[in-house]
Enzyme design. Structure first.
Site, PDB file in Angstrom:
ATOM      1  N   CYS A   1      -2.327   8.773   2.880  1.00  0.00           N
ATOM      2  CA  CYS A   1      -1.992   8.278   1.533  1.00  0.00           C
ATOM      3  C   CYS A   1      -2.999   8.761   0.505  1.00  0.00           C
ATOM      4  O   CYS A   1      -2.637   9.088  -0.620  1.00  0.00           O
ATOM      5  CB  CYS A   1      -1.914   6.756   1.537  1.00  0.00           C
TER       6      CYS A   1
ATOM      7  N   GLU B   1       0.879  -1.183   0.000  1.00  0.00           N
ATOM      8  CA  GLU B   1       0.000   0.000   0.000  1.00  0.00           C
ATOM      9  C   GLU B   1       0.904   1.217   0.000  1.00  0.00           C
ATOM     10  O   GLU B   1       1.560   1.506   1.001  1.00  0.00           O
ATOM     11  CB  GLU B   1      -0.902  -0.005   1.247  1.00  0.00           C
TER      12      GLU B   1
HETATM   13  P1  NAD Z   1       8.380   4.971   4.476  1.00  0.00           P
HETATM   14  O1  NAD Z   1       8.341   4.216   3.196  1.00  0.00           O
HETATM   15  O2  NAD Z   1       9.511   5.882   4.715  1.00  0.00           O
HETATM   16  O3  NAD Z   1       8.377   3.974   5.722  1.00  0.00           O
HETATM   17  C1  NAD Z   1       7.341   3.024   5.916  1.00  0.00           C
HETATM   18  C2  NAD Z   1       7.865   1.912   6.794  1.00  0.00           C
HETATM   19  O4  NAD Z   1       8.872   1.202   6.079  1.00  0.00           O
HETATM   20  C3  NAD Z   1       8.536   2.382   8.088  1.00  0.00           C
HETATM   21  O5  NAD Z   1       8.238   1.472   9.126  1.00  0.00           O
HETATM   22  C4  NAD Z   1      10.021   2.329   7.742  1.00  0.00           C
HETATM   23  O6  NAD Z   1      10.862   2.151   8.858  1.00  0.00           O
HETATM   24  C5  NAD Z   1      10.053   1.104   6.841  1.00  0.00           C
HETATM   25  N1  NAD Z   1      11.192   1.027   5.908  1.00  0.00           N
HETATM   26  C6  NAD Z   1      11.932   2.043   5.406  1.00  0.00           C
HETATM   27  N2  NAD Z   1      12.881   1.558   4.563  1.00  0.00           N
HETATM   28  C7  NAD Z   1      12.717   0.210   4.526  1.00  0.00           C
HETATM   29  C8  NAD Z   1      13.363  -0.850   3.827  1.00  0.00           C
HETATM   30  N3  NAD Z   1      14.378  -0.632   2.981  1.00  0.00           N
HETATM   31  N4  NAD Z   1      12.922  -2.113   4.014  1.00  0.00           N
HETATM   32  C9  NAD Z   1      11.879  -2.365   4.833  1.00  0.00           C
HETATM   33  N5  NAD Z   1      11.230  -1.399   5.541  1.00  0.00           N
HETATM   34  C10 NAD Z   1      11.639  -0.129   5.380  1.00  0.00           C
HETATM   35  O7  NAD Z   1       6.977   5.719   4.589  1.00  0.00           O
HETATM   36  P2  NAD Z   1       6.466   6.698   5.747  1.00  0.00           P
HETATM   37  O8  NAD Z   1       7.141   8.022   5.571  1.00  0.00           O
HETATM   38  O9  NAD Z   1       6.538   6.022   7.068  1.00  0.00           O
HETATM   39  O10 NAD Z   1       4.908   6.837   5.377  1.00  0.00           O
HETATM   40  C11 NAD Z   1       4.440   7.719   4.428  1.00  0.00           C
HETATM   41  C12 NAD Z   1       4.193   7.023   3.109  1.00  0.00           C
HETATM   42  O11 NAD Z   1       3.282   5.936   3.310  1.00  0.00           O
HETATM   43  C13 NAD Z   1       3.518   7.920   2.084  1.00  0.00           C
HETATM   44  O12 NAD Z   1       4.108   7.723   0.823  1.00  0.00           O
HETATM   45  C14 NAD Z   1       2.069   7.423   2.090  1.00  0.00           C
HETATM   46  O13 NAD Z   1       1.362   7.682   0.901  1.00  0.00           O
HETATM   47  C15 NAD Z   1       2.248   5.973   2.337  1.00  0.00           C
HETATM   48  N6  NAD Z   1       1.015   5.380   2.881  1.00  0.00           N
HETATM   49  C16 NAD Z   1       0.237   4.611   2.059  1.00  0.00           C
HETATM   50  C17 NAD Z   1      -0.974   4.082   2.536  1.00  0.00           C
HETATM   51  C18 NAD Z   1      -1.880   3.246   1.651  1.00  0.00           C
HETATM   52  O14 NAD Z   1      -2.811   2.619   2.180  1.00  0.00           O
HETATM   53  N7  NAD Z   1      -1.664   3.216   0.356  1.00  0.00           N
HETATM   54  C19 NAD Z   1      -1.364   4.350   3.850  1.00  0.00           C
HETATM   55  C20 NAD Z   1      -0.536   5.140   4.664  1.00  0.00           C
HETATM   56  C21 NAD Z   1       0.659   5.651   4.162  1.00  0.00           C
END
Ligand code: NAD
Length: 492
Positions: A295, A260
């Protein structure tokens, strides 16, 4: 009215991982600060590959030995329902743990996040004994069947924007399907998931089935994605990270992924709307809810020239009406920005867009609140070039980019995004125009004359293209945590 306000220093934070039914502390690797006033809340330990391995092995053993997957499915459902009841009973405590380090105002965590979480657990509990396999049409000397079984252990990685709700969308359908699971919350919002897992054990879930590991993406998230005993991954976060998760899943499995990801969702307003004020309310909420850190934020407004002027004026007026309060204040309804680097990124994106020709209609500026904290006022930019950064990039902040159109085809063309396809909003009085939009727009969800999800958990959510793969919520999210086994028996 109950006063929901609290003081951050008065709450006890569960600092650590949650392994085998216990909070495991030790290590002071990650500083967690509050976006509401910038204060340091705690240092949280970080799980490296060894601890992730222990969490995965524990979940696998408990899943195998506890009978969680093999008991009568209604027994599993009963534990899940009890868990939901406990979540409601501890609603205030969970809401405070959520609010203290995230961007979610206490009025909203109490009023929406926690009740939504509890009801979501009940929703997935109802599937426990509702999904069966098929008997195949074979010759009478054979019995052919398909049966569903859990993967064993799933990995869940959650973002910071709705920490508990997002984590539960990954973890709950997996547990309901009979899996064990290892969850990594965002390193910025690590507390509430630990309490959620504790309540699961209190409800009767075998200790060690649901483990929480703390840490950053690189140290802990990657170790989850690459772990050979984790059979399926569910990730919510940015598109860039989602791609890394999918690569790791391919190289260490391959294993299935639910992703997502980000969005740049359009809202189309046609000139047949009956009330400019009502639509302005919807559009405003859609780009300022959680200060745009959602999101599905409706961050691109595509408005017919016939209604553009009054609608934009109504939106600009609303921008001046938000007030900044720390999330734990009773009066808080507008969210802070999660971190200083994220606030700076938003301001830079706005500045670069203006330099590239966008016209600022309402400025996105820093706001003061009594307790400090990182707040940005809602901003609106009029754009004529689809290459403008504010039209292209996910801002993840309270910024609306606007373009106008003359005919429907022009509106649909503007709505297209080269990467994202998460959600879209259509505001029109015409049913046939709405149907045409539904069929034309490339988005995982289309909302008509509303914007945002309802409490109908049965409607799946997920994106197309760069916005992701697979669905959260709905029957589909439950099924994604099961694999299909084919059986052929000689019966003569
Ligand atoms: P992010 O991608 O920076 O981090 C998300 C999670 O992934 C965190 O727990 C982070 O520690 C982890 N992570 C980071 N690098 C990783 C890697 N290489 N391998 C595995 N895990 C890793 O995102 P964020 O800043 O926490 O959240 C915001 C983003 O999430 C926005 O782009 C938003 O649109 C998206 N989002 C999408 C939905 C949806 O349902 N489509 C819902 C909420 C947020």
């Amino acid at each position: 009215m109950i006063d929901l306000s609290f003081r951050p220093e008065d709450i006890t934070l569960p600092v650590g991982h949650f392994l085998s039914g216990k909070v495991v502390s030790g290590g002071k690797d990650i500083a967690v600060t509050s976006p509401g006033n910038g204060s340091l809340l705690a240092y949280v330990p970080e799980a490296g590959p060894e601890l992730v391995h222990e969490a995965a092995q524990t979940a696998a053993r408990v899943q195998r030995e506890s009978g969680w997957a093999t008991c009568a499915p209604r027994e599993r459902a009963r534990v899940l329902r009890h868990w939901a009841d406990l979540v409601e009973q501890h609603s205030m405590e969970l809401a405070r743990l959520e609010t203290v380090c995230s961007t979610r105002p206490i009025t909203q965590t109490v009023g929406w996040d926690i009740p939504f979480l509890a009801e979501g657990i009940r929703f997935f509990s109802e599937y426990c004994d509702k999904i069966g396999g098929d008997v195949a049409a074979t010759s009478s000397s054979l019995l052919g069947m398909t049966i569903y079984e859990p993967y064993g252990v799933t990995g869940a990685i959650a973002p910071w924007n709705f920490p508990l709700v997002m984590a539960s969308w990954k973890v709950v359908p997996s547990l309901a399907a009979g899996n064990g699971t290892v969850l990594k919350p965002s390193e910025m919002t690590p507390f509430s998931a630990v309490r959620l897992a504790e309540l699961a054990v209190e409800a009767g879930m075998p200790a060690g089935l649901f483990n929480v590991v703390q840490g950053t993406g690189l140290a802990t998230g990657e170790a989850i994605c690459c772990h050979p005993d984790i059979g399926k991954l569910s990730f919510t976060g940015s598109t860039r990270t989602g791609i890394a998760v999918m690569k790791a899943a391919a190289e260490s499995g391959p294993k299935p992924v639910t992703l997502e990801l980000g969005g740049k969702s359009p809202q189309l307003v046609f000139n047949d709307i009956s009330s400019v004020d009502e639509v302005a309310d919807r559009i405003f909420r859609a780009f300022t809810g959680n200060a745009g850190q959602v999101c599905v934020t409706g961050s691109r407004l595509i408005v017919h020239r016939g209604v553009a002027e009054p609608l934009i004026a109504a939106l600009v007026a609303r921008c001046g009406q938000v007030a900044a309060f720390a999330p734990w204040a009773a009066a808080a309804s507008y969210s802070p920005i999660i971190s200083e680097p994220q606030a700076q990124r938003i301001l830079n994106l706005v500045e670069n867009s203006v330099k590239a020709g966008a016209q600022s209609l309402a400025p996105c500026l820093r706001m003061n609140s009594e307790e400090g904290g990182i707040f940005l006022s809602p901003g609106i930019l009029l754009v004529t070039d689809v290459k403008s950064p504010v039209w292209q990039e996910e801002v993840f902040g309270p910024v609306l980019a606007v373009q106008t159109f003359e005919d429907d085809d022009e509106a649909f063309a503007l709505a297209e995004h080269p990467v994202y396809g998460l959600a879209a909003g259509v505001h029109t009085a015409s049913m046939s125009r709405a149907m045409r939009a539904i069929r034309t727009l490339k988005a995982g969800t289309v909302w008509v004359n509303r914007y945002g999800r309802s409490s109908d958990f049965v409607i799946p959510t997920g994106g197309f293209g760069g916005s992701g793969i697979g669905k959260d919520l709905g029957r589909q999210a439950f099924e994604a945590n099961l694999r299909l086994k084919s059986v052929l028996m000689a019966v003569e």
